[in-house]
Structures are given as structure tokens and as C-alpha cells.
Write an enzyme that holds these catalytic residues in place. Sequence first.
Site, PDB file in Angstrom:
ATOM      1  N   PHE A 116       0.820  -1.221   0.000  1.00 29.82           N
ATOM      2  CA  PHE A 116       0.000   0.000   0.000  1.00 29.82           C
ATOM      3  C   PHE A 116       0.852   1.267   0.000  1.00 29.82           C
ATOM      4  O   PHE A 116       0.342   2.338  -0.288  1.00 29.82           O
ATOM      5  CB  PHE A 116      -0.944  -0.016   1.209  1.00 29.82           C
ATOM      6  CG  PHE A 116      -0.326   0.555   2.453  1.00 29.82           C
ATOM      7  CD1 PHE A 116       0.650  -0.129   3.135  1.00 29.82           C
ATOM      8  CD2 PHE A 116      -0.716   1.800   2.919  1.00 29.82           C
ATOM      9  CE1 PHE A 116       1.245   0.410   4.260  1.00 29.82           C
ATOM     10  CE2 PHE A 116      -0.133   2.348   4.037  1.00 29.82           C
ATOM     11  CZ  PHE A 116       0.850   1.656   4.717  1.00 29.82           C
ATOM     12  N   LYS A 117       2.139   1.163   0.320  1.00 30.05           N
ATOM     13  CA  LYS A 117       2.970   2.378   0.353  1.00 30.05           C
ATOM     14  C   LYS A 117       3.058   3.038  -1.027  1.00 30.05           C
ATOM     15  O   LYS A 117       3.413   4.201  -1.123  1.00 30.05           O
ATOM     16  CB  LYS A 117       4.349   2.070   0.927  1.00 30.05           C
ATOM     17  CG  LYS A 117       4.273   1.801   2.430  1.00 30.05           C
ATOM     18  CD  LYS A 117       5.639   1.804   3.089  1.00 30.05           C
ATOM     19  CE  LYS A 117       5.518   1.719   4.601  1.00 30.05           C
ATOM     20  NZ  LYS A 117       5.000   0.405   5.061  1.00 30.05           N
ATOM     21  N   ASP A 118       2.723   2.298  -2.080  1.00 27.22           N
ATOM     22  CA  ASP A 118       2.690   2.900  -3.414  1.00 27.22           C
ATOM     23  C   ASP A 118       1.721   4.083  -3.470  1.00 27.22           C
ATOM     24  O   ASP A 118       1.975   5.054  -4.187  1.00 27.22           O
ATOM     25  CB  ASP A 118       2.247   1.858  -4.451  1.00 27.22           C
ATOM     26  CG  ASP A 118       3.342   0.833  -4.761  1.00 27.22           C
ATOM     27  OD1 ASP A 118       4.530   1.192  -4.668  1.00 27.22           O
ATOM     28  OD2 ASP A 118       2.998  -0.313  -5.096  1.00 27.22           O
ATOM     29  N   ALA A 176       3.676   7.043  -1.824  1.00 27.30           N
ATOM     30  CA  ALA A 176       4.966   7.366  -2.432  1.00 27.30           C
ATOM     31  C   ALA A 176       4.808   7.915  -3.847  1.00 27.30           C
ATOM     32  O   ALA A 176       5.518   8.841  -4.243  1.00 27.30           O
ATOM     33  CB  ALA A 176       5.864   6.127  -2.442  1.00 27.30           C
TER      34      ALA A 176
END
Length: 439
Positions: free
Chosen positions: A106-108, A111
Site C-alpha cells: 500500500f505504500k505505493d 509514495a
Amino acid sequence: MIYFSTNKSSIPVSIKQATLHGLAPDGGLYIPSEMPRFSEAELRLLEGATFNNIAFAIAKKFIGAEIPPDQLGDIVENCYNFDTPLVRLDANTFVEELFCGPTLAFKDYGARFLARLTGYFAQEEQRLITVLVATSGDTGSAVAFGFQGVPNTRVVLLYPSGKVSRLQEQQLTTAGGNVHALEVRGDFDDCQRLVKQAFVDPQLNQSLTLTSANSINISRLVPQSFYYAWASMHIRERFGMKDPLFSVPSGNYGNLTAGVMAKMLGFPIGHFIAASNANDSVTRYLDDGRYDPHPTITTLSTAMDVGNPSNFARLRYFYGNDHAAMGRDITGISVSDQETIATIHSVYDRFGYVIDPHTAVAFRALERYRTDGGGNLELPGIVLSTAHPSKFIETIQDTLRREIDIPERLSSLLEKKKQATLISSDYRELASYLDNLDR
Ligand SMILES: *Cc1c(COP(=O)(O)O)cnc(C)c1O
């Protein structure tokens, strides 16, 4: 929109400055001077809207006129060119799959948006921005892929040699182009120390514009509210249900803070579960109102192994430091490694659905919340799935005793050639590396 520091002793700034600097000069975290809010009429206009329409509407509230609408629209389209599936497992239980981006985590979401905003503002300033990040794995890969190919930016990643998994190392070292990987002979703390030293090196800061991309940056947080807002609207349109309860696997508490922002914006959200592993500093605070962080403990859900979460100050600030007010919206539940394994099993046995250890913590927390009679039992529960199970393939295969599929975008990485520069943990080596980068 103006942003000020949670420590209240630095001057308020624009979204551009908040994005490019990350942390306020007084060491505080930037928050909007006033939380924007969608009116009933505005929310009605968003009924049936796509993910990107909702993302755009929210982004506009936080960015105002600082990026022209058509360019902001392009940024959003560029960031979210992948799906956000909401999968129904039983009558009242859903999984929101936040792992469909390039790094399968989920950090996409955060970021990619931060990268494009940084690129936009860097171009406006006619500067080349160098993003310097120390990583123990997951953040670095989202940042590498987020900034890959974004004009006016480049990334220098520092990771500890031999201390990340092979898959993680491939994600960190194969992006190429404007992404440079430094393999440090040392541990993660050495990497962090080197980065901190670079940020306060006056000579270096004269020749380079350095910034960090960690989860305290407000432009990484805002986009994480998109998937809460979207799910809260979508569950009503598609399934006729409303006011979902989100179970959030938490480490630094950026994800949960973004959820609280979505609720404050006016989206129909019922309640939150802050799901933690043995690192339960916030869970204990929610129980008794005392914040007493413990040293970090290693668990199976490694990305949540945080003893003193950096976004907690912001979360507290949003609730006016009022423990009871936070408790009305958020229930903290801590889950052991043993329960995590048992949950991966039981979810597979019951639904034929494979979840990763982080998702399992959130899943188990939702179950406990329901069996403990936490109230809100009628609300549909949405478990946020923060990583694709293949990212933790060893744990999953040991647990389920079966092979699982690895998506093509992950398996193809394993064949790419690693490109990294080996350095020692002596600061002079980092300084000279940075000094020799193109201007
Ligand atoms: C980073 C991460 C988390 C924790 O998110 P926070 O925003 O730090 O609370 C949970 N799961 C996975 C897979 C992660 O990478």
C-alpha cells in the site's frame, strides 16, 4: 491552504514547502491549519465517482490553487493507473486490496503521489531535488518505484548490506535511471545515522537540495485518505451498506491517521480498529491514556515493528490530545504472532483466500472486536490489505503448506541485474558519493 507545525514554533508554510521539506524546522509535523470538509451537496456529487475522481476532489481541497486543476488531474491519473479492489468475503466482511501497485504494497499510494508532487514543485523552482532515504526494505522500494522517471528528482537509497530479503534487494536495486542504491556495510541504524548527518552537513546542502521521503511528509499522508473515502462511498453504491468500520494494520500510524483525515473530511466512516502486533504502544495508550513507548520487538508482520510511531503525534493532535475523543473513533487491538499464523490458516480454510501476515493482524483484530462485543456490530468491516501475500512467501508457504503464485511484476524483478554501490558506514564515503553526483 496553509500548513503549520504540531510543535507550533515554526512559521506556517504552503503545501509546496511542506512537501519539499517534510519535517518542520521546529521538529514538528505539518498539518493543515484547518481540516477541509466536504458539504453534503459535494458528497452527493461524488456518488458513483471513480477512485481517481474522488482522489482528485480530495487532493484539490488540500492543494488549493497551488497546482492548476488540469495538471493535478494528470498527476492523479498518473499515480493511480492500477485497481483498488474491494473483495467481499462474507455478508459483513470485506478486504480492500491495496497491493495492486508496482511494489505490491500500500505504500505505493503515498509514495507515488509524493514523488509527482515533489517533481511538480521542483520543476516550478527549476531545481533538481535529491531524495535521500535510509530503508530497511519496504519504504525504500515504494520510494524507488514512486520517483523512478519523475523529472527534476533523483533518489539515493541507503540499505544495510545482507539485512534485507533478496526480493526487497531486487526492488531497491533494479529501478535504475534516476534511482541510485547504496549498499551500506552496516545495519539500518548506520544508514539512518548517515542520512541524518547528510541533512545537517552545511557544505553538502549548499550544492544539493536534499529532501526525505518518509511517512511524516504530509504529501504522503493525504493520498492515503483516498482509499478510505473511495471504499466508504463504493460500499454503499455497490453493496447497499454504509458507515464501514476499517481495521488498519499499523506500524508508524500514517495509514490510520489518513483514515481519520478521511472521516474528518466528511466521508461516511463508522469506526476504526488500530490493529497492532506485539508493538502495542498505541494500543496501551488507547486503553489507559498513557503514552509509554517500548523498544521495538521483532514479529512476523515486520513492517509494523515500530516501538515509537512517528505519526502518532499527528493523530493525537487531530483529537486535541483528548484520549476519550480518540477512543470514541478508534479501538486498539494487539495481535500475537501465534494468532497471526492461525488467522492466515483460518481465512484460507474458510474462504480460500490467502492473506499476508500484516493483513492477518488486521483481520484477527476485526474478529476480536466483534466477539468482544465492541459495539458497532452491525457495521460492515473492511480489512485493509497492505501487502500481497507473495511478498512474504516464506511465512505463507510454511503456514499453508502450499505454493502460492507470484505476480509477474514481482517475478520479473528477480531476473533483473542488481545495481548498487557498496560503501562503508563512514560518513565521508557518503559525502563524497553525493558530491560526485551530477549537478
Ligand atoms: C508500512 C506498512 C504497514 C504499516 O503502515 P503505517 O502507515 O506505518 O502504520 C503495514 N503493512 C505493510 C505491509 C507495510 O508496508
